[in-house]
Every structure is written in C-alpha cells, then in structure tokens.
Enzyme design. Structure first.
Site, PDB file in Angstrom:
ATOM      1  N   ARG A 156     -16.361  -7.643  40.896  1.00  0.00           N
ATOM      2  CA  ARG A 156     -15.898  -8.827  40.796  1.00  0.00           C
ATOM      3  C   ARG A 156     -17.092  -9.643  40.300  1.00  0.00           C
ATOM      4  O   ARG A 156     -18.008  -9.494  40.000  1.00  0.00           O
ATOM      5  CB  ARG A 156     -15.989  -9.444  42.340  1.00  0.00           C
ATOM      6  CG  ARG A 156     -15.074  -8.567  43.406  1.00  0.00           C
ATOM      7  CD  ARG A 156     -15.317  -9.183  44.666  1.00  0.00           C
ATOM      8  NE  ARG A 156     -14.386  -8.272  45.652  1.00  0.00           N
ATOM      9  CZ  ARG A 156     -14.707  -7.297  46.307  1.00  0.00           C
ATOM     10  NH1 ARG A 156     -15.880  -6.650  46.068  1.00  0.00           N
ATOM     11  NH2 ARG A 156     -13.884  -6.423  47.219  1.00  0.00           N
ATOM     12  N   LYS A 180     -18.742  -7.864  49.028  1.00  0.00           N
ATOM     13  CA  LYS A 180     -18.266  -8.834  50.153  1.00  0.00           C
ATOM     14  C   LYS A 180     -18.881  -8.460  51.381  1.00  0.00           C
ATOM     15  O   LYS A 180     -18.643  -6.997  51.450  1.00  0.00           O
ATOM     16  CB  LYS A 180     -16.776  -8.900  50.194  1.00  0.00           C
ATOM     17  CG  LYS A 180     -16.239  -9.522  49.049  1.00  0.00           C
ATOM     18  CD  LYS A 180     -14.727  -9.658  48.795  1.00  0.00           C
ATOM     19  CE  LYS A 180     -14.194 -10.373  50.030  1.00  0.00           C
ATOM     20  NZ  LYS A 180     -12.680 -10.529  49.956  1.00  0.00           N
ATOM     21  N   HIS A 250     -11.131 -11.739  37.102  1.00  0.00           N
ATOM     22  CA  HIS A 250     -10.380 -11.117  38.278  1.00  0.00           C
ATOM     23  C   HIS A 250      -9.153 -10.225  37.453  1.00  0.00           C
ATOM     24  O   HIS A 250      -8.702  -9.188  37.844  1.00  0.00           O
ATOM     25  CB  HIS A 250      -9.884 -11.759  39.386  1.00  0.00           C
ATOM     26  CG  HIS A 250      -9.233 -11.184  40.495  1.00  0.00           C
ATOM     27  ND1 HIS A 250     -10.462 -10.311  41.447  1.00  0.00           N
ATOM     28  CD2 HIS A 250      -8.058 -10.765  40.905  1.00  0.00           C
ATOM     29  CE1 HIS A 250      -9.735  -9.719  42.086  1.00  0.00           C
ATOM     30  NE2 HIS A 250      -8.240 -10.013  42.097  1.00  0.00           N
ATOM     31  N   ARG A 253     -10.416  -7.198  35.942  1.00  0.00           N
ATOM     32  CA  ARG A 253     -10.839  -6.249  37.166  1.00  0.00           C
ATOM     33  C   ARG A 253      -9.530  -5.576  37.566  1.00  0.00           C
ATOM     34  O   ARG A 253      -9.511  -4.205  37.779  1.00  0.00           O
ATOM     35  CB  ARG A 253     -11.401  -7.059  38.574  1.00  0.00           C
ATOM     36  CG  ARG A 253     -11.485  -6.302  39.779  1.00  0.00           C
ATOM     37  CD  ARG A 253     -12.145  -7.126  41.004  1.00  0.00           C
ATOM     38  NE  ARG A 253     -11.931  -6.873  42.201  1.00  0.00           N
ATOM     39  CZ  ARG A 253     -12.427  -5.863  42.976  1.00  0.00           C
ATOM     40  NH1 ARG A 253     -13.583  -5.436  42.380  1.00  0.00           N
ATOM     41  NH2 ARG A 253     -12.385  -5.798  44.393  1.00  0.00           N
ATOM     42  N   HIS A 276     -13.018  -2.126  48.037  1.00  0.00           N
ATOM     43  CA  HIS A 276     -12.116  -2.440  49.156  1.00  0.00           C
ATOM     44  C   HIS A 276     -12.243  -1.896  50.582  1.00  0.00           C
ATOM     45  O   HIS A 276     -12.587  -0.643  50.499  1.00  0.00           O
ATOM     46  CB  HIS A 276     -10.668  -2.232  48.471  1.00  0.00           C
ATOM     47  CG  HIS A 276     -10.305  -3.032  47.399  1.00  0.00           C
ATOM     48  ND1 HIS A 276      -9.104  -2.563  46.400  1.00  0.00           N
ATOM     49  CD2 HIS A 276     -10.711  -4.418  46.873  1.00  0.00           C
ATOM     50  CE1 HIS A 276      -9.142  -3.560  45.588  1.00  0.00           C
ATOM     51  NE2 HIS A 276      -9.904  -4.753  45.732  1.00  0.00           N
ATOM     52  N   TYR A 285      -3.453  -4.551  44.444  1.00  0.00           N
ATOM     53  CA  TYR A 285      -4.188  -4.914  42.924  1.00  0.00           C
ATOM     54  C   TYR A 285      -3.940  -3.960  41.888  1.00  0.00           C
ATOM     55  O   TYR A 285      -3.880  -4.520  40.759  1.00  0.00           O
ATOM     56  CB  TYR A 285      -5.807  -4.504  43.361  1.00  0.00           C
ATOM     57  CG  TYR A 285      -6.307  -5.745  43.814  1.00  0.00           C
ATOM     58  CD1 TYR A 285      -7.643  -6.254  43.208  1.00  0.00           C
ATOM     59  CD2 TYR A 285      -5.775  -6.345  45.042  1.00  0.00           C
ATOM     60  CE1 TYR A 285      -8.249  -7.302  43.987  1.00  0.00           C
ATOM     61  CE2 TYR A 285      -6.417  -7.444  45.676  1.00  0.00           C
ATOM     62  CZ  TYR A 285      -7.855  -7.881  45.056  1.00  0.00           C
ATOM     63  OH  TYR A 285      -8.380  -8.956  45.612  1.00  0.00           O
TER      64      TYR A 285
END
Length: 304
Positions: A156, A180, A250, A253, A276, A285
């Site tokens: 990211r 994250k 993104h 990515r 993830h 994705y």
C-alpha cells in the site's frame, strides 16, 4: 472562500468540539479523530490545510480508497458518518462555504475497484521510468525505485511512505512492512526493484538528504519523508507521459496482485504478500471470478 493554515490546528479544534461540545467518550473521539486525520492525509498529504482541496470528489475518493483496501462495511459506514459530521462542523466554523459532504454516501462506492494495467502496459511504464532515471535526476531515480517496489511487492502507498532504511534488507531482498492494524510482515521484492533501490540508496537519496530526512527511505525534493499525495501525483504523471492509462498507487497494487495470480501464484501466497486478513478481499482485488476458479479446480483437483 479559501482558508489556509495548519491541518494539526484544525484537528485540535475538531477534537475539542467532539470532546466538549458533543460530549463524546474518549473511545469515540479517538475513532472520529483517526478517520478525519486519514481523510486529511489522503486529500492534503503533508501540505498545509487548504479548504479548497476538501471537495465532494475528494471525500468520495477517500471513501473509495477505503473500500478498495478491503475495510469492513461497518468501517466504511463509520468513515462516511465521520466525514459528514466533520463537514457540518467545518461549515459552522466557517472553514468552508458549502458542506462538501452533504451527498456523501458509503453505498455509492461500495463496489468500486481500481483500474489496472496489463503486463504490456506495465512494461511501457517502466521503460519510461528507466529512461528518466538514467538521466540522473534524484527525483526520477526515486520514482523508479518507488514504482518498482510497489509493483514488485504490491504494498500500500501508506506502507511505502512509512518505510525506513532499517526496514530494507538488501541481502535477502526483503522489506519489513508495517501494515493496517500495526501488523508487521516481511515481503520479498524482485531483482529489478533491488537494482532500482540500490541506485536510489547509493546516489539518489544522498542528493536529497538533509536534517529533515531522519531514517525515511523515500524523500521528497525538500528532504523530508515523501507523502502519499506526492507518490500519487508522480505516478499519475508518469503514466500520462508514458502513454498508458493513468492509475493510482492502489491501481498498481491491484495490477501486481492480478498479474501474480494470472501467472499461477497461489491465492493464499498473494493474500500474505498483500497483507489481507481475509481471502475474500484478495479474491476481489485480483479479479478472481468463478470461471477462473473452476479452471484451477479442473486442473488441480483429482476428482474435478
């Protein structure tokens, strides 16, 4: 009306409003503060607070970025609620003439996915970036290293700008990424990224480094840690000049994940690489559809 100033000052006033005027709990204040800090980082980067940048489109783009990152529906709904409350507050405070969040709805971006490049278009983009970097300008050397690393690892943009020199292990060709939820993972990168990073660290970065640099791996032209907005703008500009569809970090990515899966990578390996928590997020994705999964099953399952 265009109001300028410090984003931190605006956030302090926002926090005071939540705490004293709304009487929110400390937990709720932290959540609302985190949401709006994220929104301002997305829309302003490291720039000063500028009310004209806080447009309806910018707020929608921020919400859409959270959807694409795979955040839960409940989180997306909270982001939209935070933005609407912030918009109402800005209007009352005279920071904006018209509330830019009036028509903001989480549902309107619920299925948004970023554009991607084909493998051929990625090759064209890197040919352009390599030609620019070959001229020796530190910013161009940096842009090549950043784009190679993002495409190689699928990290990211927020993870990228947070990288320090100590996170880079050139011997093993890996980087330590803080993702994250403060989850840390070690991600490998390829030889082209390795070569681009070596040139950046050995010649590009030293040309920009100053007292503001600290241990940041990637620097802006003024020597401070590069921000997400600059990375987005430089990538979009490079795509335009290279003659390929303009995509966001993104989107790059997403392209990396899609190309890895198309090349035969295991879905769970791609999930680990991207950081993830849910395999379902990885499937979305990477444009995995039922027909592709069926083809994989027919090829791999003994009783397909």
């Amino acid at each position: 009306m265009e109001l300028h100033g410090s984003a931190s000052d605006v956030l302090s006033r926002w926090e005071h409003y939540l705490t004293h005027s709304r009487g929110m709990s400390a937990h709720s204040v932290r959540a609302y503060m985190s949401d709006i800090d994220s929104a301002l980082q997305f829309m302003l980067g490291e720039s000063e607070f500028d009310s004209k940048e806080l447009t309806p489109r910018a707020f929608r783009a921020w919400i859409a970025s959270k959807v694409r990152e795979g955040d839960a529906r409940s989180s997306i709904a909270r982001y939209a609620a935070s933005a609407r409350l912030f918009g109402q507050w800005m209007t009352r405070e005279g920071l904006v003439d018209v509330d830019p969040t009036l028509k903001l709805k989480a549902a309107s971006v619920d299925q948004v996915l970023p554009d991607t490049l084909s493998t051929e278009q990625v090759g064209v983009l890197f040919d352009y970036l390599q030609a620019r970097a070959g001229q020796g300008d530190p910013a161009d050397v940096r842009d090549l290293a950043i784009t190679e690393l993002m495409y190689s690892c699928g990290i990211r943009v927020g993870e990228l700008v947070g990288l320090n020199l100590s996170h880079l292990n050139a011997a093993d060709r890996t980087i330590r990424v803080l993702g994250k939820g403060s989850k840390e993972r070690v991600v490998p990168y390829g030889l082209p990224a390795h070569d681009a990073l070596r040139v950046w660290v050995e010649s590009g970065r030293p040309a920009l480094v100053n007292e503001k640099s600290g241990q940041a791996l990637f620097l802006g032209v003024r020597g401070a840690r590069i921000d997400q907005r600059t990375v987005r703008e430089r990538l979009e500009r490079a795509c335009s000049l290279a003659g390929v569809p303009v995509i966001s970090p993104h989107g790059l990515r997403h392209s990396a994940a899609t190309h890895m899966l198309q090349g035969g990578a295991d879905l769970r390996a791609v999930q680990d690489l991207l950081g993830h928590s849910s395999l379902q997020t990885t499937q979305r994705y990477t444009h995995v559809d039922a027909s592709r999964l069926s083809a994989i099953m027919r090829q791999a399952h003994p009783r397909a």
